[in-house]
Motif scaffolding. Structure first.
Motif, PDB file in Angstrom:
ATOM      1  N   GLY A  35       0.707  -1.029   0.122  1.00 43.34           N
ATOM      2  CA  GLY A  35      -0.121  -0.225  -0.005  1.00 43.34           C
ATOM      3  C   GLY A  35       0.813   1.399  -0.298  1.00 43.34           C
ATOM      4  N   MET A  36       0.083   2.366  -0.144  1.00 40.08           N
ATOM      5  CA  MET A  36       0.989   3.652   0.003  1.00 40.08           C
ATOM      6  C   MET A  36       1.011   3.903   1.576  1.00 40.08           C
ATOM      7  SD  MET A  36       1.193   4.291  -3.072  1.00 40.08           S
ATOM      8  CE  MET A  36       2.109   5.991  -3.130  1.00 40.08           C
ATOM      9  N   VAL A  37       2.124   4.392   1.963  1.00 38.40           N
ATOM     10  CA  VAL A  37       2.580   4.715   3.391  1.00 38.40           C
ATOM     11  C   VAL A  37       1.534   5.803   3.724  1.00 38.40           C
ATOM     12  CG1 VAL A  37       4.087   5.526   5.196  1.00 38.40           C
ATOM     13  CG2 VAL A  37       4.920   3.888   3.112  1.00 38.40           C
ATOM     14  N   ASP A  38       0.813   5.580   4.947  1.00 36.99           N
ATOM     15  CA  ASP A  38      -0.362   6.499   5.521  1.00 36.99           C
ATOM     16  C   ASP A  38       0.627   7.648   5.990  1.00 36.99           C
ATOM     17  OD1 ASP A  38      -1.970   7.742   7.361  1.00 36.99           O
ATOM     18  OD2 ASP A  38      -2.953   5.976   7.121  1.00 36.99           O
ATOM     19  N   PRO A  39       0.167   8.900   5.533  1.00 37.39           N
ATOM     20  CA  PRO A  39       0.780  10.162   5.975  1.00 37.39           C
ATOM     21  C   PRO A  39       1.070  10.342   7.672  1.00 37.39           C
ATOM     22  CG  PRO A  39      -0.985  10.479   4.377  1.00 37.39           C
ATOM     23  CD  PRO A  39      -1.131   9.323   4.781  1.00 37.39           C
ATOM     24  N   LYS A  40       0.085   9.820   8.273  1.00 36.24           N
ATOM     25  CA  LYS A  40       0.520   9.633   9.695  1.00 36.24           C
ATOM     26  C   LYS A  40       1.581   9.109  10.061  1.00 36.24           C
ATOM     27  CE  LYS A  40      -1.434  10.778  13.860  1.00 36.24           C
ATOM     28  NZ  LYS A  40      -0.262  10.686  14.459  1.00 36.24           N
ATOM     29  N   VAL A  41       1.898   7.826   9.211  1.00 40.70           N
ATOM     30  CA  VAL A  41       3.406   7.315   9.634  1.00 40.70           C
ATOM     31  C   VAL A  41       4.421   8.045   9.439  1.00 40.70           C
ATOM     32  CG1 VAL A  41       4.667   5.083   9.157  1.00 40.70           C
ATOM     33  CG2 VAL A  41       2.026   5.023   9.293  1.00 40.70           C
ATOM     34  N   LEU A  42       4.428   8.605   8.283  1.00 42.49           N
ATOM     35  CA  LEU A  42       5.419   9.576   7.899  1.00 42.49           C
ATOM     36  C   LEU A  42       5.775  10.792   8.904  1.00 42.49           C
ATOM     37  CD1 LEU A  42       4.885  10.228   4.012  1.00 42.49           C
ATOM     38  CD2 LEU A  42       6.478   8.458   4.942  1.00 42.49           C
ATOM     39  N   GLU A  43       4.743  11.404   9.428  1.00 39.24           N
ATOM     40  CA  GLU A  43       4.702  12.374  10.292  1.00 39.24           C
ATOM     41  C   GLU A  43       4.972  11.830  11.788  1.00 39.24           C
ATOM     42  OE1 GLU A  43       0.914  14.260  11.586  1.00 39.24           O
ATOM     43  OE2 GLU A  43       0.863  14.807   9.612  1.00 39.24           O
ATOM     44  N   ASN A  44       4.862  10.528  12.056  1.00 42.05           N
ATOM     45  CA  ASN A  44       5.316  10.092  13.389  1.00 42.05           C
ATOM     46  C   ASN A  44       6.908   9.709  13.362  1.00 42.05           C
ATOM     47  OD1 ASN A  44       2.827   9.716  14.441  1.00 42.05           O
ATOM     48  ND2 ASN A  44       2.691   7.764  13.772  1.00 42.05           N
ATOM     49  N   CYS A  45       7.502   9.748  12.070  1.00 36.72           N
ATOM     50  CA  CYS A  45       8.882   9.364  11.842  1.00 36.72           C
ATOM     51  C   CYS A  45       9.634  10.637  11.486  1.00 36.72           C
ATOM     52  CB  CYS A  45       9.060   8.367  11.090  1.00 36.72           C
ATOM     53  SG  CYS A  45       8.157   6.862  11.297  1.00 36.72           S
ATOM     54  N   ASN A  46       8.915  11.973  11.612  1.00 40.12           N
ATOM     55  CA  ASN A  46       9.560  13.276  11.249  1.00 40.12           C
ATOM     56  C   ASN A  46      10.015  13.284   9.486  1.00 40.12           C
ATOM     57  OD1 ASN A  46       9.519  13.747  13.744  1.00 40.12           O
ATOM     58  ND2 ASN A  46      11.483  12.864  14.196  1.00 40.12           N
ATOM     59  N   ILE A  47       8.904  12.722   8.900  1.00 34.97           N
ATOM     60  CA  ILE A  47       9.052  13.037   7.569  1.00 34.97           C
ATOM     61  C   ILE A  47       7.989  13.944   7.024  1.00 34.97           C
ATOM     62  CG2 ILE A  47       9.118  11.901   5.160  1.00 34.97           C
ATOM     63  CD1 ILE A  47      10.825   9.742   6.269  1.00 34.97           C
ATOM     64  N   ASP A  48       8.127  14.964   6.124  1.00 35.47           N
ATOM     65  CA  ASP A  48       6.984  15.784   5.890  1.00 35.47           C
ATOM     66  C   ASP A  48       6.084  15.183   4.678  1.00 35.47           C
ATOM     67  OD1 ASP A  48       5.170  17.661   5.153  1.00 35.47           O
ATOM     68  OD2 ASP A  48       6.900  19.080   4.521  1.00 35.47           O
ATOM     69  N   PRO A  49       4.877  14.847   4.995  1.00 33.81           N
ATOM     70  CA  PRO A  49       3.992  14.103   4.116  1.00 33.81           C
ATOM     71  C   PRO A  49       3.511  14.982   3.043  1.00 33.81           C
ATOM     72  CG  PRO A  49       2.907  14.282   6.432  1.00 33.81           C
ATOM     73  CD  PRO A  49       4.174  15.016   6.362  1.00 33.81           C
ATOM     74  N   LYS A  50       3.767  16.428   3.243  1.00 37.86           N
ATOM     75  CA  LYS A  50       3.338  17.152   2.084  1.00 37.86           C
ATOM     76  C   LYS A  50       4.436  17.340   0.908  1.00 37.86           C
ATOM     77  CE  LYS A  50       0.635  20.271   5.059  1.00 37.86           C
ATOM     78  NZ  LYS A  50       1.425  19.965   6.347  1.00 37.86           N
ATOM     79  N   LYS A  51       5.657  16.960   1.528  1.00 38.31           N
ATOM     80  CA  LYS A  51       6.667  16.799   0.541  1.00 38.31           C
ATOM     81  C   LYS A  51       6.809  15.272  -0.114  1.00 38.31           C
ATOM     82  CE  LYS A  51      11.248  18.618  -0.145  1.00 38.31           C
ATOM     83  NZ  LYS A  51      12.501  18.708   0.334  1.00 38.31           N
ATOM     84  N   TYR A  52       6.826  14.365   0.889  1.00 33.32           N
ATOM     85  CA  TYR A  52       7.208  13.030   0.368  1.00 33.32           C
ATOM     86  C   TYR A  52       6.044  12.088   0.344  1.00 33.32           C
ATOM     87  CZ  TYR A  52      11.949  14.592   1.101  1.00 33.32           C
ATOM     88  OH  TYR A  52      13.047  15.353   1.042  1.00 33.32           O
ATOM     89  N   SER A  53       6.131  11.219  -0.457  1.00 31.52           N
ATOM     90  CA  SER A  53       4.957   9.848  -0.269  1.00 31.52           C
ATOM     91  C   SER A  53       5.782   8.765  -0.549  1.00 31.52           C
ATOM     92  CB  SER A  53       3.978  10.434  -1.448  1.00 31.52           C
ATOM     93  OG  SER A  53       4.539  10.398  -2.730  1.00 31.52           O
ATOM     94  N   GLY A  54       5.195   7.505  -0.481  1.00 27.57           N
ATOM     95  CA  GLY A  54       6.168   6.293  -0.452  1.00 27.57           C
ATOM     96  C   GLY A  54       5.043   4.939  -0.476  1.00 27.57           C
ATOM     97  N   PHE A  55       5.482   4.007  -0.865  1.00 31.41           N
ATOM     98  CA  PHE A  55       4.895   2.737  -0.826  1.00 31.41           C
ATOM     99  C   PHE A  55       5.743   1.823   0.043  1.00 31.41           C
ATOM    100  CE2 PHE A  55       7.113   2.180  -5.169  1.00 31.41           C
ATOM    101  CZ  PHE A  55       8.094   1.033  -4.924  1.00 31.41           C
ATOM    102  N   ALA A  56       4.906   0.788   0.575  1.00 29.53           N
ATOM    103  CA  ALA A  56       5.438  -0.478   1.324  1.00 29.53           C
ATOM    104  C   ALA A  56       4.885  -1.588   0.935  1.00 29.53           C
ATOM    105  CB  ALA A  56       5.332  -0.015   2.894  1.00 29.53           C
ATOM    106  N   PHE A  57       5.566  -2.732   1.045  1.00 32.06           N
ATOM    107  CA  PHE A  57       4.882  -3.888   0.735  1.00 32.06           C
ATOM    108  C   PHE A  57       5.631  -5.149   1.756  1.00 32.06           C
ATOM    109  CE2 PHE A  57       8.465  -3.180  -2.134  1.00 32.06           C
ATOM    110  CZ  PHE A  57       9.334  -4.432  -1.851  1.00 32.06           C
TER     111      PHE A  57
END
Ligand code: PHE
Length: 343
Positions: free
Chosen positions: A286-308
């Motif tokens: 899936g596409m990494v939930d923006p909340k997870v990025l936020e929890n890890c100090n990565i800006d979800p407005k700038k970055y997105s990602g996928f995981a499997f």
């Protein structure tokens, strides 16, 4: 050279004598310890040594004698023991050699390495970490706060005295640790052993292996995820393999999907392995939930990602048609040796 100097020279001679075989040892004995040894001539000079130096001279001569005796004893023993070590070893060079059976790689290792090798070609790097985790890295940072019902999906082994300490239930915990410490672009693969409190049966075990992947950068899209998975399954199962995504749910990805591949045994026609559906499930993504990025100090407005994430046991069992997962952890060499030729 006075008689003292001659004695010193003799001592040096004894110390430096090279003895490699019984013949040389015997020559040494005759020269320094035999009935007409060189020391006797020197000792005969005692009468010419002034009285006040007689004691000193006696000690010096004695030290030469001692050195010769010690050296003789040590070398004698060494020569004798090396003689017994080779004694009786009449080696028959015409005998056939001993057969040294080669070990085999464990099938889990084989498949894990194959998965890693495929993703390495896409620029993924391997990250490993601890098997004993804390609640934050295994659950909370991944959008599963305490009391979140999704925690029930992964029956967890807790350390009784401290419920904050768990055996990791997935290797997503590694991804959290990497995201906390690195800024994108991140392209990692996290293989490792995971633990779940499940009843052991032919189909499930309380520990197994996963390989999870994570890609975060600017403008990573679902299309990138599809492309990556499509490349992966074609490399692993053959170029005719196709993928099918079914909508699913994981707390840390949105949207989420489960991925099926066309059955590589029957090619989609229907068989026992795919239970006559033509498809087998191999991973979650899936596409990494923006909340997870936020929890890890990565800006979800700038970055997105996928995981499997995938279970290595499951893929191994499908690939080699192994019917019981327990075979993979019993270390029965009759089973394991069958994979000798696999690589
Ligand atoms: N962590 C999930 C599991 O163990 C697998 C997964 C990883 C699913 C990444 C989606 C994305 O069940």
């Amino acid at each position: 050279m006075d008689i003292f100097q001659q004695t010193e020279a003799l001592l040096q001679e004894v110390q430096e004598a090279v003895i490699n075989n019984p013949e040389e040892l015997e020559a040494f004995r005759i020269r320094y310890l035999g009935s007409k040894n060189k020391l006797k001539d020197i000792f005969a000079e005692m009468k010419n040594v002034p009285n006040e130096r007689k004691k000193e001279f006696g000690q010096l001569v004695n030290s030469v004698k001692q050195a010769a005796e010690e050296k003789y004893a040590i070398i004698k023993e060494a020569l004798e023991s090396s003689a017994t070590a080779t004694a009786g070893q009449d080696i028959d060079l015409t005998l056939p050699g001993d057969v040294v059976t080669l070990g085999a790689r464990h099938p889990i290792q084989l498949v894990k390495n194959q998965i890693i090798e495929i993703f390495k070609r896409l620029g993924f790097v391997v990250e490993e970490d601890r098997e004993i985790e804390d609640d934050w890295h295994n659950f909370t940072a991944l959008n599963m706060p305490e009391d979140h019902p999704a925690r029930d999906m992964q029956d967890t082994f807790f350390v009784q005295v401290n419920p904050d300490v768990v055996l990791r239930t997935h290797t997503s915990s590694i991804q959290v640790r990497v995201m906390e410490n690195q800024q994108p672009p991140i392209r990692i693969l996290s293989p490792g052993r995971v633990f779940r409190n499940e009843t052991i049966s032919a189909r499930s075990h309380c520990f197994f292996h996963q390989v999870e992947g994570l890609y975060i950068d600017e403008q990573v899209s679902f299309a990138d995820l599809l492309q990556t998975l499509d490349f992966f399954v074609k490399e692993l199962f053959g170029k005719d393999t196709r993928i099918k995504l079914r909508p699913s749910y994981f707390p840390f990805t949105e949207p989420s999907a489960e991925v099926d591949v066309t059955c590589f045994i029957c090619g989609g026609g229907g068989c026992n392995v795919c239970k006559h559906s033509g498809w087998v499930e191999i991973l979650g993504c899936g596409m990494v939930d923006p909340k997870v990025l936020e929890n890890c100090n990565i800006d979800p407005k700038k970055y997105s990602g996928f995981a499997f994430g995938m279970g290595v046991e499951r893929i191994t069992m499908l690939k080699y048609q192994i019917k019981d997962i327990r075979l993979l952890s019993e270390n029965d060499t009759r089973f394991l040796s069958q994979f000798r030729a696999a690589f």
